[in-house]
Design a protein around this motif. Structure first.
Motif, PDB file in Angstrom:
ATOM      1  N   LEU A 206       0.843  -1.192   0.000  1.00 25.66           N
ATOM      2  CA  LEU A 206       0.000   0.000   0.000  1.00 25.66           C
ATOM      3  C   LEU A 206       0.875   1.239   0.000  1.00 25.66           C
ATOM      4  CD1 LEU A 206      -1.884  -2.273   1.349  1.00 25.66           C
ATOM      5  CD2 LEU A 206      -3.205  -0.334   2.169  1.00 25.66           C
ATOM      6  N   THR A 207       0.362   2.274  -0.613  1.00 28.32           N
ATOM      7  CA  THR A 207       1.010   3.586  -0.548  1.00 28.32           C
ATOM      8  C   THR A 207      -0.003   4.600  -0.034  1.00 28.32           C
ATOM      9  OG1 THR A 207       0.410   4.170  -2.821  1.00 28.32           O
ATOM     10  CG2 THR A 207       2.514   3.036  -2.495  1.00 28.32           C
ATOM     11  N   ALA A 212      -0.359  11.215   7.603  1.00 27.71           N
ATOM     12  CA  ALA A 212      -1.703  11.445   8.135  1.00 27.71           C
ATOM     13  C   ALA A 212      -2.708  10.518   7.461  1.00 27.71           C
ATOM     14  CB  ALA A 212      -2.104  12.906   7.952  1.00 27.71           C
ATOM     15  N   ALA A 213      -2.581  10.365   6.145  1.00 26.37           N
ATOM     16  CA  ALA A 213      -3.476   9.465   5.420  1.00 26.37           C
ATOM     17  C   ALA A 213      -3.248   8.020   5.849  1.00 26.37           C
ATOM     18  CB  ALA A 213      -3.263   9.605   3.922  1.00 26.37           C
ATOM     19  N   ASN A 251       8.209   9.702   9.760  1.00 25.54           N
ATOM     20  CA  ASN A 251       8.908   8.480   9.368  1.00 25.54           C
ATOM     21  C   ASN A 251       8.389   7.824   8.093  1.00 25.54           C
ATOM     22  OD1 ASN A 251      10.905   7.628  11.711  1.00 25.54           O
ATOM     23  ND2 ASN A 251       9.065   8.485  12.692  1.00 25.54           N
ATOM     24  N   TYR A 252       7.186   8.188   7.664  1.00 29.84           N
ATOM     25  CA  TYR A 252       6.679   7.607   6.423  1.00 29.84           C
ATOM     26  C   TYR A 252       6.976   8.529   5.253  1.00 29.84           C
ATOM     27  CZ  TYR A 252       3.721   5.936   2.693  1.00 29.84           C
ATOM     28  OH  TYR A 252       3.282   5.499   1.471  1.00 29.84           O
ATOM     29  N   ARG A 253       7.640   8.006   4.249  1.00 29.83           N
ATOM     30  CA  ARG A 253       7.925   8.773   3.050  1.00 29.83           C
ATOM     31  C   ARG A 253       6.720   8.719   2.117  1.00 29.83           C
ATOM     32  NH1 ARG A 253      12.115   6.212   1.460  1.00 29.83           N
ATOM     33  NH2 ARG A 253      11.509   5.303  -0.549  1.00 29.83           N
ATOM     34  N   PRO A 254       6.117   9.869   1.770  1.00 32.55           N
ATOM     35  CA  PRO A 254       4.893   9.861   0.956  1.00 32.55           C
ATOM     36  C   PRO A 254       5.028   9.004  -0.295  1.00 32.55           C
ATOM     37  CG  PRO A 254       5.293  12.059   1.781  1.00 32.55           C
ATOM     38  CD  PRO A 254       6.491  11.239   2.173  1.00 32.55           C
TER      39      PRO A 254
END
Length: 271
Positions: A206-207, A212-213, A251-254
């Motif tokens: 998943l991306t 936030a998403a 920490n999450y790269r879009p």
């Protein structure tokens, strides 16, 4: 009987809206794979046990003659009914019921499914036995369960956020007595009468547009998170969600894909 809070319908009632909105992003690839394993035909009659908001039911309905869906959460069933009506699918019948005592006659279905539901049953053996009972000879059952968290970068990211909010929270160790263990998975299906059993691993990635998403997708549809929210109370929950969101944003790269893995048990009822 209800030592596991996720075996209570009211928890799933409380996440039904979020589940209907966000869960398909995660669940649909696994449901599609389950249907590939079962290979139903336009004449097939299938049952979706612990159907939730109907990810598999809605995907299967255009390809089969009949879908019977059952779940113990009335709120989940209500959303399934609404989604089926909105899609113009008249061959889905959804009802509130217990997957450990299915409200169907013996040998009624060509295929039976339980996507990430039977894994929570207080009596898994009864759940497997009921799926076997309602299958016709020659029928196939597909049951999915999550693989250990350490095999899922997606879940590891979420647990990282939980740990940031509460250092006492750590990734769970593999539970070798659960369906996370392929040997247990196969033995429980075999004990119910299934033959020609295979336990398959399937992963999907998943991306998300941003952290936030990702938070919304993973938390708003999560029954375990709902349990945590209930236990913490609204003030402490708000404090933790602020930290979790900040962690994921940092920490999450879009748009970076993160995978999650499931085990899928495929078993047959002999002719």
């Amino acid at each position: 009987m209800f030592a596991n809070p996720l075996a209570r319908a009211e928890i799933w009632d409380q996440v039904a809206d979020g589940y209907a909105e966000f869960a398909p992003a995660i669940m649909q690839p696994f449901s599609a794979r389950a249907l590939e394993f079962a290979a139903p035909t336009p004449d097939s009659r299938i049952v979706d046990v612990a159907a939730g908001t109907g990810v598999l039911s809605l995907l299967a309905a255009p390809e089969v003659a009949e879908v019977q869906a059952v779940d113990f959460s009335a709120a989940m069933v209500e959303r399934l009914d609404k989604a089926a009506s909105a899609a113009g699918l008249s061959n889905i019948t959804a009802q509130v019921g217990d997957g450990q005592a299915l409200p169907y006659a013996d040998e009624r279905f060509d295929a039976a499914f339980s996507m990430f539901g039977l894994m929570f049953f207080p009596r898994r053996a009864k759940g497997f036995a009921e799926m076997f009972r309602v299958l016709r000879p020659g029928g196939v059952a597909v049951v999915s369960s999550w693989a250990p968290v350490l095999e899922s970068p997606l879940m590891r990211m979420l647990f990282g956020a939980c740990h940031a909010a509460d250092p006492a929270v750590h990734e769970p160790n593999p539970n070798y007595l659960s369906l996370e263990n392929p040997e247990v998975f196969e033995s429980e299906m075999r004990a119910a009468g299934f033959a020609a059993i295979s336990i398959q691993r399937h992963s999907t990635a998943l991306t998300f547009p941003d952290g936030a998403a990702m938070f919304d997708t993973l938390v708003r549809s999560s029954a375990p998170m709902r349990v945590l929210r209930r236990d913490l109370g609204e003030r402490r929950w708000a404090e933790r969600t602020e930290v979790m969101r900040a962690y994921l944003l940092e920490n999450y790269r879009p748009h970076h894909p993160l995978s999650t893995t499931a085990l899928m048990g495929v078993g047959h009822r002999r002719e």
